[in-house]
Design an enzyme around this catalytic site. Structure first.
Site, PDB file in Angstrom:
ATOM      1  N   SER A   1     -37.422  -6.729  -8.803  1.00  0.00           N
ATOM      2  CA  SER A   1     -37.952  -7.813  -9.624  1.00  0.00           C
ATOM      3  C   SER A   1     -38.960  -7.258 -10.638  1.00  0.00           C
ATOM      4  O   SER A   1     -38.605  -6.424 -11.466  1.00  0.00           O
ATOM      5  CB  SER A   1     -38.563  -8.871  -8.692  1.00  0.00           C
ATOM      6  OG  SER A   1     -38.675 -10.108  -9.335  1.00  0.00           O
TER       7      SER A   1
ATOM      8  N   HIS B   1     -33.644 -14.017  -3.029  1.00  0.00           N
ATOM      9  CA  HIS B   1     -34.419 -13.077  -3.853  1.00  0.00           C
ATOM     10  C   HIS B   1     -34.974 -11.902  -3.045  1.00  0.00           C
ATOM     11  O   HIS B   1     -34.968 -10.761  -3.509  1.00  0.00           O
ATOM     12  CB  HIS B   1     -35.551 -13.816  -4.569  1.00  0.00           C
ATOM     13  CG  HIS B   1     -36.228 -12.979  -5.612  1.00  0.00           C
ATOM     14  ND1 HIS B   1     -35.557 -12.432  -6.684  1.00  0.00           N
ATOM     15  CD2 HIS B   1     -37.519 -12.572  -5.737  1.00  0.00           C
ATOM     16  CE1 HIS B   1     -36.404 -11.726  -7.430  1.00  0.00           C
ATOM     17  NE2 HIS B   1     -37.597 -11.793  -6.883  1.00  0.00           N
TER      18      HIS B   1
END
Length: 258
Positions: A94, A230
């Site tokens: 990320s 995620h």
């Protein structure tokens, strides 16, 4: 007195004879511990350096980084001798993948140094349309921000449920989001790297433009999807597959490097 390197890097398992180093960058709001433990889990041929950013862990009293370039400058100036010493790879998830990209671009442009492999996870390329159109998280109200944080997952429920801990955690996360949201870079006109790039992502996460990362390298480009959202990489079975893949790639790269 800590050396500049010890201030910026957490290394649980020092391996001066390791064939390659893996430099890992934290996700937004994250610390170095998750990756530092990889040093105890990965093959002895790899030494893991986990980056410690200002404003957290042993650096909690320092002001947060204000820009991506500030992070890159600090990491590179502290680690340049080590990066020149032996083959190295970069890993980031990320926000950490964005930091990886910025670091790799700077190392190549300024020092003519290239990683032997780049591992990027859980995010669209910084110059992709998907990323440029995404709403800015740092502009959300506190309630909206908490709703988003809960939906993304990965934050321990005890943090989300405790207002006092949340008060300490949210400024770190928002500071990192401010850095990444103000980071601008153009799509490369031509690949500036020749090393392989591997992208990882969770199958249940929001769709990311992973293919756009291909623009940065003339080397091999692969994408591997994992079960989960995620923070799929926190799952121990996914983590094992990731570390096995990294080891395989780095041991192969070592042969090529020699």
């Amino acid at each position: 007195m800590l050396s500049r390197m010890e201030k910026v890097v957490n290394c649980f398992s020092k391996r001066p004879d390791a064939a390659a180093r893996l430099l890992c960058f934290p996700w937004a709001g994250g610390g170095s511990i998750h990756y530092a433990r990889w040093g105890n889990l990965i093959s002895s041929s790899v030494e893991v350096y986990a980056v410690k950013l200002p404003g957290r862990e042993s650096r909690a009293k320092e002001p947060f980084a204000q820009s991506m370039q500030q992070i890159v400058d600090e990491v590179v100036s502290a680690l340049l001798p080590e990066l020149k010493e032996k083959p190295f790879a970069l890993f980031g998830h990320s926000f950490g993948a964005m930091t990886c990209y910025a670091t790799a671009e700077y190392l190549k442009r300024v020092h003519c140094l290239e990683p032997v492999h780049l591992f990027l996870s859980g995010v669209s390329a910084p110059y992709s349309e998907t990323r440029l159109r995404a709403p800015k998280k740092s502009e959300l109200s506190d309630d909206e921000f908490l709703h988003w944080l809960t939906a993304v997952g990965g934050t321990p429920p005890e943090i989300l449920a405790n207002p006092d801990i949340l008060k300490l955690f949210l400024p770190v996360l928002k500071a990192d989001l401010h850095v990444v949201e103000s980071y601008k870079c153009s799509k490369p006109e031509s690949p500036f790297l020749s090393c392989p790039v591997t992208c990882f992502d969770g199958k249940e996460d929001i769709p990311h433009d992973l293919q756009a990362w291909k623009e940065m390298t003339s080397g091999e480009f692969t994408v591997q999807m994992f079960p989960g959202s995620h923070f799929y990489l926190k799952d121990s079975s996914n983590e094992k597959v990731i570390l096995d893949l990294i080891t395989k790639h780095l041991e192969t790269a070592e042969i090529d490097y020699l």
